[in-house]
Design a protein around this motif. Structure first.
Motif, PDB file in Angstrom:
ATOM      1  N   LYS A 266       0.861  -1.183   0.000  1.00  0.00           N
ATOM      2  CA  LYS A 266       0.000   0.000   0.000  1.00  0.00           C
ATOM      3  C   LYS A 266       0.898   1.233   0.000  1.00  0.00           C
ATOM      4  CE  LYS A 266      -3.949  -2.166   0.930  1.00  0.00           C
ATOM      5  NZ  LYS A 266      -5.105  -2.181   0.173  1.00  0.00           N
ATOM      6  N   PRO A 267       0.413   2.358  -0.502  1.00  0.00           N
ATOM      7  CA  PRO A 267       1.205   3.579  -0.441  1.00  0.00           C
ATOM      8  C   PRO A 267       1.495   3.931   1.014  1.00  0.00           C
ATOM      9  CG  PRO A 267      -0.802   3.905  -1.731  1.00  0.00           C
ATOM     10  CD  PRO A 267      -0.849   2.539  -1.174  1.00  0.00           C
TER      11      PRO A 267
ATOM     12  N   SER B 156       3.335   6.607   3.868  1.00  0.00           N
ATOM     13  CA  SER B 156       3.797   7.962   4.124  1.00  0.00           C
ATOM     14  C   SER B 156       5.118   7.863   4.859  1.00  0.00           C
ATOM     15  CB  SER B 156       2.794   8.725   4.987  1.00  0.00           C
ATOM     16  OG  SER B 156       1.577   8.835   4.310  1.00  0.00           O
TER      17      SER B 156
ATOM     18  N   GLU C 210       3.694  12.229   1.383  1.00  0.00           N
ATOM     19  CA  GLU C 210       3.112  11.081   0.708  1.00  0.00           C
ATOM     20  C   GLU C 210       3.697  10.971  -0.689  1.00  0.00           C
ATOM     21  OE1 GLU C 210      -1.110  10.734   0.739  1.00  0.00           O
ATOM     22  OE2 GLU C 210      -1.263  11.458   2.789  1.00  0.00           O
TER      23      GLU C 210
ATOM     24  N   GLU D  12       3.615  10.779  -4.457  1.00  0.00           N
ATOM     25  CA  GLU D  12       2.680  11.223  -5.481  1.00  0.00           C
ATOM     26  C   GLU D  12       2.763  10.344  -6.719  1.00  0.00           C
ATOM     27  OE1 GLU D  12       2.043  15.027  -8.424  1.00  0.00           O
ATOM     28  OE2 GLU D  12       2.995  15.348  -6.503  1.00  0.00           O
ATOM     29  N   LYS D  13       4.005  10.008  -7.148  1.00  0.00           N
ATOM     30  CA  LYS D  13       4.186   9.251  -8.379  1.00  0.00           C
ATOM     31  C   LYS D  13       5.525   8.527  -8.324  1.00  0.00           C
ATOM     32  CE  LYS D  13       3.270  11.352 -12.277  1.00  0.00           C
ATOM     33  NZ  LYS D  13       3.371  12.173 -13.491  1.00  0.00           N
TER      34      LYS D  13
ATOM     35  N   ASN E 189       0.855   5.800 -10.116  1.00  0.00           N
ATOM     36  CA  ASN E 189       0.243   6.735  -9.186  1.00  0.00           C
ATOM     37  C   ASN E 189      -0.407   5.935  -8.077  1.00  0.00           C
ATOM     38  OD1 ASN E 189       0.904   9.054 -10.683  1.00  0.00           O
ATOM     39  ND2 ASN E 189      -0.814   8.670 -12.061  1.00  0.00           N
ATOM     40  N   PRO E 190       0.178   5.877  -6.870  1.00  0.00           N
ATOM     41  CA  PRO E 190      -0.358   5.010  -5.817  1.00  0.00           C
ATOM     42  C   PRO E 190      -1.726   5.456  -5.300  1.00  0.00           C
ATOM     43  CG  PRO E 190       1.561   6.240  -5.014  1.00  0.00           C
ATOM     44  CD  PRO E 190       1.400   6.545  -6.472  1.00  0.00           C
ATOM     45  N   ASN E 191      -2.085   6.707  -5.490  1.00  0.00           N
ATOM     46  CA  ASN E 191      -3.361   7.193  -4.974  1.00  0.00           C
ATOM     47  C   ASN E 191      -4.509   7.033  -5.967  1.00  0.00           C
ATOM     48  OD1 ASN E 191      -2.125   7.946  -2.602  1.00  0.00           O
ATOM     49  ND2 ASN E 191      -1.492   9.911  -3.452  1.00  0.00           N
ATOM     50  N   SER E 192      -4.227   6.536  -7.150  1.00  0.00           N
ATOM     51  CA  SER E 192      -5.328   6.414  -8.125  1.00  0.00           C
ATOM     52  C   SER E 192      -5.637   4.980  -8.418  1.00  0.00           C
ATOM     53  CB  SER E 192      -4.966   7.121  -9.410  1.00  0.00           C
ATOM     54  OG  SER E 192      -3.789   6.594  -9.971  1.00  0.00           O
TER      55      SER E 192
END
Length: 149
Positions: free
Chosen positions: A116-117, A119, A129, A131-132, A146-149
């Motif tokens: 998981k992404p 921090s 965090e 971003e890419k 992109n870990p958040n998408s």
């Protein structure tokens, strides 16, 4: 021991068979063009890694033919067909395990859940965090995640 002159002749036969230049052949199997040039000129001897890349990429090339001229080129269709996985038929005595691929998929899913992404905290700073993530490949291409998408 491999006779370098004979090996070069067999390598040229492969190049002619596939209608490839030395540089395009080097690109296909993933070696430097200069190493291919040095090999064809007789300056260098073929490495085991080089030979294995040829046999792995070109299924019709027989290892023994490439090394010492025994066997045939291209391989007979029977030996290429025998390397393919078996096909399940109604008359097959033992069934093929159809669930092994599903188990592999679930293992991949477990790994993806574990990754998981995250921090990262640096002392006395605000949390940061990701971003890419960009991965650059040797062939000049890249892939961005992109870990958040």
């Amino acid at each position: 021991m491999v006779n370098t002159d004979d090996f070069i002749k067999r390598l040229e036969i492969i190049l002619d068979y596939y209608n490839l230049t030395a540089s395009s052949f080097a690109d296909k199997i993933g070696v430097q063009r200069s190493s291919m040039s040095h090999l064809l000129s007789g300056r260098n001897k073929p490495s085991l890694d080089f030979i294995l890349k040829i046999v792995e990429f070109f299924q019709e090339v027989d290892l023994y033919w490439l090394l010492n001229g025994t066997g045939s080129f291209p391989k007979k269709n029977e030996s290429i067909e025998n390397s393919k996985p078996p096909i399940q038929t109604l008359n097959s005595p033992t069934p093929i395990d159809l669930f092994s691929e599903i188990q592999t998929v679930t293992q991949k899913e477990k790994i993806q859940e574990e990754v998981k992404p995250k921090s990262f905290f640096i002392e006395n700073e605000n949390p940061k965090e990701i971003e890419k993530i960009v991965i650059f490949y040797k062939n000049g291409t890249f892939k961005a995640y992109n870990p958040n998408s």
